[in-house]
Design an enzyme around this catalytic site. Structure first.
Site, PDB file in Angstrom:
ATOM      1  N   CYS A   1      21.310   3.914  63.884  1.00 50.24           N
ATOM      2  CA  CYS A   1      22.100   5.088  63.488  1.00 50.24           C
ATOM      3  C   CYS A   1      21.792   6.284  64.383  1.00 50.24           C
ATOM      4  CB  CYS A   1      21.867   5.399  62.018  1.00 50.24           C
ATOM      5  SG  CYS A   1      20.132   5.357  61.510  1.00 50.24           S
TER       6      CYS A   1
HETATM    7  N1  LIG Z   1      20.790   2.309  56.223  1.00 52.68           N
HETATM    8  C1  LIG Z   1      21.268   2.732  57.391  1.00 52.68           C
HETATM    9  O1  LIG Z   1      21.781   3.861  57.513  1.00 52.68           O
HETATM   10  C2  LIG Z   1      21.191   1.839  58.605  1.00 52.68           C
HETATM   11  C3  LIG Z   1      21.825   2.256  59.782  1.00 52.68           C
HETATM   12  C4  LIG Z   1      21.766   1.447  60.907  1.00 52.68           C
HETATM   13  C5  LIG Z   1      21.089   0.238  60.860  1.00 52.68           C
HETATM   14  N2  LIG Z   1      20.467  -0.131  59.715  1.00 52.68           N
HETATM   15  C6  LIG Z   1      19.758  -1.422  59.728  1.00 52.68           C
HETATM   16  O2  LIG Z   1      20.562  -2.358  58.991  1.00 52.68           O
HETATM   17  C7  LIG Z   1      19.707  -3.287  58.306  1.00 52.68           C
HETATM   18  C8  LIG Z   1      20.032  -3.231  56.806  1.00 52.68           C
HETATM   19  O3  LIG Z   1      19.796  -1.907  56.350  1.00 52.68           O
HETATM   20  P1  LIG Z   1      20.084  -1.460  54.847  1.00 52.68           P
HETATM   21  O4  LIG Z   1      19.880   0.005  54.827  1.00 52.68           O
HETATM   22  O5  LIG Z   1      21.363  -2.037  54.379  1.00 52.68           O
HETATM   23  O6  LIG Z   1      18.842  -2.200  54.106  1.00 52.68           O
HETATM   24  P2  LIG Z   1      18.632  -2.476  52.554  1.00 52.68           P
HETATM   25  O7  LIG Z   1      19.468  -1.534  51.765  1.00 52.68           O
HETATM   26  O8  LIG Z   1      17.161  -2.483  52.329  1.00 52.68           O
HETATM   27  O9  LIG Z   1      19.205  -3.974  52.345  1.00 52.68           O
HETATM   28  C9  LIG Z   1      18.574  -5.084  52.936  1.00 52.68           C
HETATM   29  C10 LIG Z   1      19.323  -6.356  52.549  1.00 52.68           C
HETATM   30  O10 LIG Z   1      18.709  -7.481  53.191  1.00 52.68           O
HETATM   31  C11 LIG Z   1      18.404  -8.501  52.225  1.00 52.68           C
HETATM   32  N3  LIG Z   1      17.162  -9.153  52.686  1.00 52.68           N
HETATM   33  C12 LIG Z   1      15.915  -8.616  52.753  1.00 52.68           C
HETATM   34  N4  LIG Z   1      15.049  -9.498  53.297  1.00 52.68           N
HETATM   35  C13 LIG Z   1      15.777 -10.622  53.589  1.00 52.68           C
HETATM   36  C14 LIG Z   1      15.465 -11.886  54.156  1.00 52.68           C
HETATM   37  N5  LIG Z   1      14.222 -12.181  54.560  1.00 52.68           N
HETATM   38  N6  LIG Z   1      16.448 -12.803  54.290  1.00 52.68           N
HETATM   39  C15 LIG Z   1      17.724 -12.528  53.897  1.00 52.68           C
HETATM   40  N7  LIG Z   1      18.085 -11.341  53.337  1.00 52.68           N
HETATM   41  C16 LIG Z   1      17.123 -10.395  53.203  1.00 52.68           C
HETATM   42  C17 LIG Z   1      18.261  -7.744  50.908  1.00 52.68           C
HETATM   43  O11 LIG Z   1      18.600  -8.548  49.800  1.00 52.68           O
HETATM   44  P3  LIG Z   1      17.601  -9.614  49.114  1.00 52.68           P
HETATM   45  O12 LIG Z   1      16.195  -9.103  49.355  1.00 52.68           O
HETATM   46  O13 LIG Z   1      17.999  -9.617  47.681  1.00 52.68           O
HETATM   47  O14 LIG Z   1      17.871 -10.926  49.806  1.00 52.68           O
HETATM   48  C18 LIG Z   1      19.331  -6.652  51.056  1.00 52.68           C
HETATM   49  O15 LIG Z   1      20.608  -7.168  50.708  1.00 52.68           O
HETATM   50  C19 LIG Z   1      18.264  -2.852  58.601  1.00 52.68           C
HETATM   51  O16 LIG Z   1      17.760  -3.620  59.668  1.00 52.68           O
HETATM   52  C20 LIG Z   1      18.403  -1.401  59.021  1.00 52.68           C
HETATM   53  O17 LIG Z   1      17.381  -0.959  59.891  1.00 52.68           O
HETATM   54  C21 LIG Z   1      20.509   0.616  58.580  1.00 52.68           C
END
Ligand SMILES: NC(=O)c1ccc[n+]([C@@H]2O[C@H](COP(=O)([O-])OP(=O)(O)OC[C@H]3O[C@@H](n4cnc5c(N)ncnc54)[C@H](OP(=O)(O)O)[C@@H]3O)[C@@H](O)[C@H]2O)c1
Length: 347
Positions: free
Chosen positions: A149
């Site tokens: 981001c």
């Molecule tokens: N938030 C932002 O603004 C943003 C911006 C750019 C990039 N990102 C990146 O995008 C990714 C997701 O971010 P987010 O903010 O959506 O995170 P989040 O809200 O913490 O969601 C993470 C998701 O991944 C799943 N998960 C966790 N461990 C897993 C595993 N070992 N295998 C399969 N599924 C797994 C979780 O569900 P379960 O644990 O129930 O499986 C959950 O659905 C991250 O790498 C983050 O750095 C985020």
């Protein structure tokens, strides 16, 4: 019609992917994974989707992911590097929203992320998914590393200045602020309402993981070595990034604010998701909330030597899921802007 799947559909970028993809008639969502919520309806977890989504969350271990044309990984860092290679080898395209494939130098990635990379050969083949610099490579990519981001706003803000060779690349500063959704949906003390609201603070000043990603991108745009000071802050808002970028003009280079304005307008005139504001108008985070747009202003305060760029984006849209859909559109030969032309939400 293409078939897609989402690994990590119960997080903030996962639900944002659903918001953008569910209304589309040219995309069928085959699965949405969550280990914690497997077997429950997606619209129980996200009532915003009631009436638009009949899917249940699945455990990723039980899904036949290879029935998809493309799979999004909206998972924490260190997940896609284990799971994506098998899909890629089965001919499924992948857009990874995490950092697993963003940094080309494996040693640098391992140092910043504290993990051993398990699929370095795919790092080499991955295309960095910033369409404004890599559009043609994205069209033919199997694996797209969706940018972070902060890196999206900071790179787009510096891009015209670096391409034109106007600024001293050893003295760049990015003073950037993000809303709390940038930290994801998992519970943590710093993002509690009583900690993050009515408060403002810097974090990760001694070193944030987005620094090597941004420096890699800026190096690609410039023929000079890059030295960036990057200071992130936590804003008491839910969505949005505001970056204030500082770049001194190179010694012997002069450029008026009008010339800089013309440079930015010309660089981004064909870009559907970058809006250069008129001279004297400053961007605000709420002007992009829910949209895939980055809005920029370029200034040279008091006619001095330092160029200031102000850049805003919605971290969950152009900073994550919106850009991921933009990349999907390019990879699948669809119209780049399809499904991404919704207007920002204001107030
Ligand atoms: N938030 C932002 O603004 C943003 C911006 C750019 C990039 N990102 C990146 O995008 C990714 C997701 O971010 P987010 O903010 O959506 O995170 P989040 O809200 O913490 O969601 C993470 C998701 O991944 C799943 N998960 C966790 N461990 C897993 C595993 N070992 N295998 C399969 N599924 C797994 C979780 O569900 P379960 O644990 O129930 O499986 C959950 O659905 C991250 O790498 C983050 O750095 C985020």
């Amino acid at each position: 019609m293409i078939n897609v799947g989402i690994i990590g559909g119960s997080g903030y970028t996962g639900v944002e992917l659903l918001r953008l993809l569910l209304p589309r008639t040219d995309v069928s969502i085959r699965f949405v994974s969550s280990r914690a919520h497997a077997g429950t309806r997606v619209d129980e977890q996200f009532t915003s989707l009631r009436g638009h989504c009949d899917l249940e969350f699945s455990d990723p271990a039980t899904i036949n992911q290879a029935e998809c044309d493309l799979v999004f990984f909206a998972t924490p860092n260190g997940t896609a590097m284990h799971q994506a290679p098998a899909l890629l080898e089965a001919g499924v395209k992948v857009v990874d929203l995490s950092a697993d494939y963003r940094i080309k130098d494996i040693g640098t990635w391992e140092r910043w992320y504290g993990l051993t990379h398990t699929s370095p050969a795919w790092v080499e083949r991955a295309v960095y998914g910033l369409p404004e610099i890599n559009r043609e490579a994205i069209r033919s990519a199997d694996l797209v590393a969706n940018p972070g981001c902060y890196p999206t706003t900071v790179q787009l803000g510096f891009l015209p200045l670096l391409e034109a060779g106007l600024v001293d690349t050893k003295s760049l500063i990015a003073d950037a602020k993000s809303g709390v959704s940038g930290a994801g949906r998992a519970a943590s003390v710093p993002t509690l309402l009583a900690e993050a609201s009515d408060n403002f603070k810097a974090y990760g000043v001694s070193g944030h993981r987005h620094l090597p990603e941004i420096e890699q991108g800026l190096t690609f745009m410039s023929d000079s070595p890059i030295d960036l000071t990057f200071t992130p802050h936590l804003l008491p808002i839910i969505r949005g990034i505001h970056a204030t970028l500082y770049a001194p003009l190179k010694s012997g280079v002069s450029a008026s604010e009008e010339e800089l304005q013309a440079l930015f307008e010309s660089r981004f005139k064909s870009e559907p998701f970058v809006d250069v504001l008129p001279s004297g108008v400053y961007p605000e985070t709420r002007s992009v909330k829910g949209s895939n747009t980055v809005r920029l202003s370029v200034l040279k305060p008091q006619g001095r030597n330092t160029v200031v760029v102000l850049a805003v984006e919605d971290n969950l849209v152009k900073g994550a899921a919106g850009q991921a859909v933009q990349n999907m559109n390019l990879m699948m030969g669809m119209e780049e802007t399809e499904g991404l032309q919704g207007l920002p939400l204001l107030p």
